[in-house]
Design an enzyme around this catalytic site. Sequence first.
Site, PDB file in Angstrom:
ATOM      1  N   GLY A  66      -7.180  -1.036   2.601  1.00  0.00           N
ATOM      2  CA  GLY A  66      -8.055   0.054   3.049  1.00  0.00           C
ATOM      3  C   GLY A  66      -9.099   0.393   2.000  1.00  0.00           C
ATOM      4  O   GLY A  66      -8.810   0.423   0.802  1.00  0.00           O
TER       5      GLY A  66
ATOM      6  N   ARG B 211      -0.337  11.026   0.576  1.00  0.00           N
ATOM      7  CA  ARG B 211      -0.189  12.219  -0.279  1.00  0.00           C
ATOM      8  C   ARG B 211      -0.571  13.513   0.443  1.00  0.00           C
ATOM      9  O   ARG B 211      -0.249  14.596  -0.041  1.00  0.00           O
ATOM     10  CB  ARG B 211      -1.050  12.074  -1.533  1.00  0.00           C
ATOM     11  CG  ARG B 211      -0.539  11.019  -2.485  1.00  0.00           C
ATOM     12  CD  ARG B 211      -1.212  11.133  -3.844  1.00  0.00           C
ATOM     13  NE  ARG B 211      -0.475  10.393  -4.847  1.00  0.00           N
ATOM     14  CZ  ARG B 211      -0.666   9.105  -5.124  1.00  0.00           C
ATOM     15  NH1 ARG B 211      -1.581   8.427  -4.467  1.00  0.00           N
ATOM     16  NH2 ARG B 211       0.055   8.512  -6.051  1.00  0.00           N
TER      17      ARG B 211
ATOM     18  N   GLN C 187       3.300   0.494 -10.847  1.00  0.00           N
ATOM     19  CA  GLN C 187       1.925   0.999 -10.755  1.00  0.00           C
ATOM     20  C   GLN C 187       1.844   2.513 -10.908  1.00  0.00           C
ATOM     21  O   GLN C 187       0.767   3.089 -10.788  1.00  0.00           O
ATOM     22  CB  GLN C 187       1.263   0.548  -9.453  1.00  0.00           C
ATOM     23  CG  GLN C 187       1.774   1.216  -8.193  1.00  0.00           C
ATOM     24  CD  GLN C 187       1.174   0.593  -6.949  1.00  0.00           C
ATOM     25  OE1 GLN C 187       1.541  -0.501  -6.537  1.00  0.00           O
ATOM     26  NE2 GLN C 187       0.220   1.276  -6.324  1.00  0.00           N
TER      27      GLN C 187
ATOM     28  N   HIS D 220       0.781   5.944   8.004  1.00  0.00           N
ATOM     29  CA  HIS D 220      -0.029   6.809   8.866  1.00  0.00           C
ATOM     30  C   HIS D 220      -1.009   5.927   9.641  1.00  0.00           C
ATOM     31  O   HIS D 220      -0.998   4.687   9.507  1.00  0.00           O
ATOM     32  CB  HIS D 220      -0.743   7.878   8.044  1.00  0.00           C
ATOM     33  CG  HIS D 220      -1.480   7.353   6.854  1.00  0.00           C
ATOM     34  ND1 HIS D 220      -2.551   6.490   6.966  1.00  0.00           N
ATOM     35  CD2 HIS D 220      -1.286   7.524   5.522  1.00  0.00           C
ATOM     36  CE1 HIS D 220      -3.000   6.181   5.776  1.00  0.00           C
ATOM     37  NE2 HIS D 220      -2.237   6.782   4.859  1.00  0.00           N
TER      38      HIS D 220
ATOM     39  N   LYS E 140     -10.257   3.178   1.301  1.00  0.00           N
ATOM     40  CA  LYS E 140     -10.071   4.451   0.583  1.00  0.00           C
ATOM     41  C   LYS E 140      -9.813   4.146  -0.894  1.00  0.00           C
ATOM     42  O   LYS E 140     -10.328   4.815  -1.776  1.00  0.00           O
ATOM     43  CB  LYS E 140      -8.915   5.267   1.163  1.00  0.00           C
ATOM     44  CG  LYS E 140      -8.797   6.628   0.472  1.00  0.00           C
ATOM     45  CD  LYS E 140      -7.800   7.524   1.138  1.00  0.00           C
ATOM     46  CE  LYS E 140      -6.390   7.173   0.769  1.00  0.00           C
ATOM     47  NZ  LYS E 140      -6.096   7.367  -0.684  1.00  0.00           N
ATOM     48  N   ASP E 141      -9.007   3.105  -1.135  1.00  0.00           N
ATOM     49  CA  ASP E 141      -8.754   2.671  -2.512  1.00  0.00           C
ATOM     50  C   ASP E 141      -9.796   1.611  -2.865  1.00  0.00           C
ATOM     51  O   ASP E 141      -9.479   0.429  -3.016  1.00  0.00           O
ATOM     52  CB  ASP E 141      -7.329   2.128  -2.633  1.00  0.00           C
ATOM     53  CG  ASP E 141      -6.303   3.206  -2.339  1.00  0.00           C
ATOM     54  OD1 ASP E 141      -6.251   4.186  -3.084  1.00  0.00           O
ATOM     55  OD2 ASP E 141      -5.583   3.093  -1.330  1.00  0.00           O
TER      56      ASP E 141
ATOM     57  N   GLY F  95       4.628   2.334   2.230  1.00  0.00           N
ATOM     58  CA  GLY F  95       5.338   3.144   3.219  1.00  0.00           C
ATOM     59  C   GLY F  95       4.657   4.482   3.451  1.00  0.00           C
ATOM     60  O   GLY F  95       3.471   4.641   3.154  1.00  0.00           O
TER      61      GLY F  95
ATOM     62  N   GLN G 296      -9.402  -0.419  -6.005  1.00  0.00           N
ATOM     63  CA  GLN G 296      -8.233  -1.306  -5.921  1.00  0.00           C
ATOM     64  C   GLN G 296      -8.602  -2.641  -5.272  1.00  0.00           C
ATOM     65  O   GLN G 296      -8.109  -3.700  -5.677  1.00  0.00           O
ATOM     66  CB  GLN G 296      -7.130  -0.615  -5.116  1.00  0.00           C
ATOM     67  CG  GLN G 296      -5.944  -1.519  -4.813  1.00  0.00           C
ATOM     68  CD  GLN G 296      -4.778  -0.778  -4.189  1.00  0.00           C
ATOM     69  OE1 GLN G 296      -3.975  -0.200  -4.886  1.00  0.00           O
ATOM     70  NE2 GLN G 296      -4.675  -0.786  -2.865  1.00  0.00           N
TER      71      GLN G 296
ATOM     72  N   HIS H 133      -2.793   3.006   7.884  1.00  0.00           N
ATOM     73  CA  HIS H 133      -2.039   1.758   7.730  1.00  0.00           C
ATOM     74  C   HIS H 133      -2.008   0.984   9.052  1.00  0.00           C
ATOM     75  O   HIS H 133      -2.133  -0.238   9.077  1.00  0.00           O
ATOM     76  CB  HIS H 133      -0.592   2.042   7.314  1.00  0.00           C
ATOM     77  CG  HIS H 133      -0.451   2.696   5.980  1.00  0.00           C
ATOM     78  ND1 HIS H 133      -0.052   4.004   5.826  1.00  0.00           N
ATOM     79  CD2 HIS H 133      -0.645   2.222   4.731  1.00  0.00           C
ATOM     80  CE1 HIS H 133       0.004   4.307   4.546  1.00  0.00           C
ATOM     81  NE2 HIS H 133      -0.356   3.247   3.851  1.00  0.00           N
TER      82      HIS H 133
HETATM   83  O1  PAF Z   1      -2.514   0.743  -1.837  1.00  0.00           O
HETATM   84  C1  PAF Z   1      -1.267   0.729  -1.904  1.00  0.00           C
HETATM   85  O2  PAF Z   1      -0.555   1.298  -1.076  1.00  0.00           O
HETATM   86  C2  PAF Z   1      -0.605  -0.006  -3.049  1.00  0.00           C
HETATM   87  O3  PAF Z   1      -1.353   0.104  -4.215  1.00  0.00           O
HETATM   88  C3  PAF Z   1      -0.296  -1.485  -2.748  1.00  0.00           C
HETATM   89  C4  PAF Z   1      -1.575  -2.284  -2.520  1.00  0.00           C
HETATM   90  C5  PAF Z   1       0.580  -1.564  -1.496  1.00  0.00           C
HETATM   91  C6  PAF Z   1       0.455  -2.113  -3.905  1.00  0.00           C
HETATM   92  O4  PAF Z   1       1.657  -1.463  -4.151  1.00  0.00           O
END
Ligand code: PAF
Length: 283
Positions: free
Chosen positions: A147, A187, A61, A34, A149-150, A31, A153, A37
């Site tokens: 994305g 953030r 997380q 921006h 940016k992460d 959520g 991840q 997303h």
């Molecule tokens: O990148 C994020 O916003 C979160 O880590 C995700 C992938 C939605 C998992 O909660």
Amino acid sequence: MKIIRSVAQLRDAVASLKAEGKSVGLVPTMGALHAGHISLVDRARAENGAVVVSVFVNPTQFNNPTDLQTYPRTEEADCEKLRAAGVDIAFIPTVEEMYPEPDTRVFDLGQVAAVMEGPMRPGHFNGVAQVVSKLFSFVQPDRAYFGEKDFQQIAVIRRMVELEKFPIEIVDCPICREADGLALSSRNVRLTPENRKVAPNIHRVLAESVDKAKTESLPQVKQWVIDTLNSYPQFEVEYYEIVDPLTMQPLSAWNESKNGAPVGCITCYCGDVRLIDNIKYNL
Ligand code: PAF
């Protein structure tokens, strides 16, 4: 756009879309949406017959309770943006719906999770793997969008997909930036006006370091990034690593990467806001 809060209804609604012969793209989010997303949603829309977006601030997380409490929650505005972007289903579950009982699964995420964010945020990537694997098994999308940016991840999610053998294509999408270069992040709204002005220097310094990389060694460039950013009183670099883009392993020379252009990954506090960003060294 359907707003769905239960897993049972989500499964039914996705089954109807698939029965119509539509491929399904999933965009998992927490959520506070921006333009970054929405760029994922647009890509999913272009590549699939239907788009599902999940909006869920995943407690497993967060290794810092204050971060979880203060994470921005803007459901109404999020739904408006998703509706305008042509999303078919917004899945917005409660914590109880996602975790009717504690998720005790521990994923063997291996070397991609053992560096950078891994040791800095213990349990974080396991929590990401837990929630994303649940979403993948509820929706069973053809493709899922994340994305860059992460950056780390994405490597962790690819590893989880390999472990769980999900037949899902993971699509990584470029970082979206403000006009002044700051990477879009939920953030950013927590930056003070003064720190908001300083924050774009993270990207500026990373971009300048790509030029330096043409003439200087990897350790020299790495140290220059850290020292330059730390010379601002507002910044405190937590780490800067230049890594192989697939294995995430830190490199000590430009030609050491086995999987393409090295990527510099930074986490830097700007005041009390933890910002992350990265840059490719296409040398
Ligand atoms: O990148 C994020 O916003 C979160 O880590 C995700 C992938 C939605 C998992 O909660």
